[in-house]
Design a protein around this motif. Structure first.
Motif, PDB file in Angstrom:
ATOM      1  N   LEU A  21       0.814  -1.158   0.072  1.00 52.59           N
ATOM      2  CA  LEU A  21       0.009  -0.133   0.104  1.00 52.59           C
ATOM      3  C   LEU A  21       0.940   1.315   0.041  1.00 52.59           C
ATOM      4  CD1 LEU A  21      -3.066  -1.051   2.457  1.00 52.59           C
ATOM      5  CD2 LEU A  21      -3.184  -0.496  -0.054  1.00 52.59           C
ATOM      6  N   VAL A  22       2.001   1.291   0.689  1.00 53.37           N
ATOM      7  CA  VAL A  22       2.837   2.428   0.721  1.00 53.37           C
ATOM      8  C   VAL A  22       3.514   2.783  -0.769  1.00 53.37           C
ATOM      9  CG1 VAL A  22       5.080   3.297   1.447  1.00 53.37           C
ATOM     10  CG2 VAL A  22       3.488   2.245   3.115  1.00 53.37           C
ATOM     11  N   LEU A  23       3.599   1.459  -1.236  1.00 53.75           N
ATOM     12  CA  LEU A  23       4.275   1.687  -2.889  1.00 53.75           C
ATOM     13  C   LEU A  23       3.190   2.221  -3.801  1.00 53.75           C
ATOM     14  CD1 LEU A  23       6.606  -1.603  -2.967  1.00 53.75           C
ATOM     15  CD2 LEU A  23       7.248   0.589  -2.743  1.00 53.75           C
ATOM     16  N   ALA A  24       2.079   1.778  -3.632  1.00 56.95           N
ATOM     17  CA  ALA A  24       0.919   2.052  -4.324  1.00 56.95           C
ATOM     18  C   ALA A  24       0.704   3.649  -4.057  1.00 56.95           C
ATOM     19  CB  ALA A  24      -0.167   1.199  -4.132  1.00 56.95           C
ATOM     20  N   ALA A  25       0.640   3.919  -2.813  1.00 58.97           N
ATOM     21  CA  ALA A  25       0.481   5.403  -2.570  1.00 58.97           C
ATOM     22  C   ALA A  25       1.633   6.290  -3.215  1.00 58.97           C
ATOM     23  CB  ALA A  25       0.444   5.636  -1.046  1.00 58.97           C
ATOM     24  N   LEU A  26       2.956   5.727  -2.740  1.00 59.68           N
ATOM     25  CA  LEU A  26       4.060   6.610  -3.581  1.00 59.68           C
ATOM     26  C   LEU A  26       3.839   6.740  -5.042  1.00 59.68           C
ATOM     27  CD1 LEU A  26       6.748   7.835  -2.555  1.00 59.68           C
ATOM     28  CD2 LEU A  26       7.824   5.534  -3.330  1.00 59.68           C
ATOM     29  N   ILE A  27       3.673   5.690  -5.816  1.00 60.38           N
ATOM     30  CA  ILE A  27       3.456   5.695  -7.195  1.00 60.38           C
ATOM     31  C   ILE A  27       2.159   6.553  -7.623  1.00 60.38           C
ATOM     32  CG2 ILE A  27       3.153   4.495  -9.315  1.00 60.38           C
ATOM     33  CD1 ILE A  27       4.563   2.144  -7.940  1.00 60.38           C
ATOM     34  N   PRO A 104      12.605   5.737   5.284  1.00 60.12           N
ATOM     35  CA  PRO A 104      12.195   5.433   3.982  1.00 60.12           C
ATOM     36  C   PRO A 104      10.961   5.262   3.524  1.00 60.12           C
ATOM     37  CG  PRO A 104      14.303   4.567   4.674  1.00 60.12           C
ATOM     38  CD  PRO A 104      13.527   4.862   5.940  1.00 60.12           C
ATOM     39  N   LEU A 105      10.619   5.818   2.326  1.00 60.56           N
ATOM     40  CA  LEU A 105       9.134   5.563   1.790  1.00 60.56           C
ATOM     41  C   LEU A 105       8.130   6.116   2.573  1.00 60.56           C
ATOM     42  CD1 LEU A 105       9.426   1.899   0.532  1.00 60.56           C
ATOM     43  CD2 LEU A 105       9.838   4.222  -0.886  1.00 60.56           C
ATOM     44  N   TRP A 106       7.921   5.350   3.880  1.00 62.77           N
ATOM     45  CA  TRP A 106       7.046   6.120   4.847  1.00 62.77           C
ATOM     46  C   TRP A 106       7.024   7.441   5.030  1.00 62.77           C
ATOM     47  CZ3 TRP A 106       5.562   8.505   9.148  1.00 62.77           C
ATOM     48  CH2 TRP A 106       4.362   7.956   9.732  1.00 62.77           C
ATOM     49  N   GLY A 107       8.103   8.092   5.289  1.00 65.64           N
ATOM     50  CA  GLY A 107       8.280   9.754   5.538  1.00 65.64           C
ATOM     51  C   GLY A 107       7.920  10.314   4.287  1.00 65.64           C
ATOM     52  N   THR A 108       7.999   9.916   3.007  1.00 64.48           N
ATOM     53  CA  THR A 108       7.525  10.587   1.863  1.00 64.48           C
ATOM     54  C   THR A 108       6.137  10.489   1.867  1.00 64.48           C
ATOM     55  OG1 THR A 108       9.407   9.950   0.774  1.00 64.48           O
ATOM     56  CG2 THR A 108       7.644  10.698  -0.417  1.00 64.48           C
ATOM     57  N   ILE A 109       5.434   9.298   2.032  1.00 68.32           N
ATOM     58  CA  ILE A 109       3.895   9.364   2.170  1.00 68.32           C
ATOM     59  C   ILE A 109       3.346  10.188   3.370  1.00 68.32           C
ATOM     60  CG2 ILE A 109       2.315   7.702   2.471  1.00 68.32           C
ATOM     61  CD1 ILE A 109       3.579   7.565  -0.277  1.00 68.32           C
ATOM     62  N   ALA A 110       3.949   9.983   4.593  1.00 66.95           N
ATOM     63  CA  ALA A 110       3.487  10.931   5.645  1.00 66.95           C
ATOM     64  C   ALA A 110       3.338  12.382   5.357  1.00 66.95           C
ATOM     65  CB  ALA A 110       4.383  10.503   6.771  1.00 66.95           C
ATOM     66  N   GLU A 111       4.296  12.966   4.457  1.00 64.86           N
ATOM     67  CA  GLU A 111       4.375  14.190   4.298  1.00 64.86           C
ATOM     68  C   GLU A 111       3.240  14.676   3.057  1.00 64.86           C
ATOM     69  OE1 GLU A 111       5.396  18.234   3.993  1.00 64.86           O
ATOM     70  OE2 GLU A 111       6.284  16.489   5.410  1.00 64.86           O
TER      71      GLU A 111
END
Length: 231
Positions: A21-27, A104-111
């Motif tokens: 889900l994190v990868l899906a959100a990031l993309i 990594p990854l999570w922090g980008t999504i959180a922002e």
């Protein structure tokens, strides 16, 4: 043994699912930023159902939870409530430790989702940022949630509120909805084992805006600890 098996199955299902889900959100957020909030909501309910059906953790809300321009102050005993806030509220904005944004990854999504980073060493600057982001969230119809103890505490403990609560309470001028919970009974801090049981959210009496700092702190502190054994 059953608790251990349930905890293992939960980890094998929830964490790989969360990564997807994190990868899906990031993309997807690169093309459609609002998608992050929708994926985050899905993640929250994914966690909620994993906890319910794999761990046997049922959620109960005691009292009426008002929705609107409030500051929600929540007891913090477990990782559970940090994710379950996505189910309790619609796209809530949560103030979180700045260090979490470095993951990594999570922090980008959180922002991109709109979480509010708290840099405790930044002092007044951090409070100004918190105030601005909280006001923007309220104007967008999103709940603002704060864990005033700053970190997870074992069930039964009632440390004093961090100074940031009083500052934010004064700056925002919003009534406060205090919420107690007892998630530490089934998902204790620092333990891999997660037990079956009932996690209760207890909604306290609304604390009006404009009270003396000391009075507001006393009311909120008592309300968020209402499920402690000593209470």
């Amino acid at each position: 043994m059953i608790t251990l098996l349930r905890s293992i199955v939960f980890s094998l299902v929830f964490y790989p699912g969360s990564l997807l889900l994190v990868l899906a959100a990031l993309i997807s957020s690169s093309f459609s930023p609002p998608t992050v909030q929708r994926v985050a909501t899905v993640w929250g309910w994914f966690h909620h159902y994993c906890a319910r059906w794999l761990l046997g953790q049922k959620v109960v809300i005691e009292g009426d939870l008002p929705l609107g321009p409030y500051l929600y102050i929540v007891k913090h005993e477990s990782m559970f409530e940090t994710i379950d806030m996505l189910c309790v509220f619609d796209r809530p904005v949560i103030a979180a430790k700045r260090e979490l944004f470095d993951i990594p990854l999570w922090g980008t999504i959180a922002e991109r989702y709109g979480l509010i980073p708290i840099e405790r060493s930044a002092g007044a600057s951090a409070m100004r940022t918190l105030r601005t982001r909280a006001r923007e969230a309220n104007e967008a119809g999103r709940a603002v949630c704060i864990f005033p103890e700053g970190t997870r505490v074992p069930h039964g403990e009632a440390p004093p509120l961090r100074s940031g609560f009083a500052g934010l309470y004064a700056l925002l001028g919003l009534p406060v909805v205090p919420i107690a919970l007892n998630s530490g009974l089934v998902s204790p801090k620092g333990s891999f084992l997660k037990k079956a049981g009932v996690i209760t959210y207890k909604v306290g009496e609304i604390v009006p805006a404009g009270l003396d700092r000391r009075e507001a702190e006393v009311r909120v502190h008592a309300a968020i600890n209402a499920l402690n054994p000593k209470a």
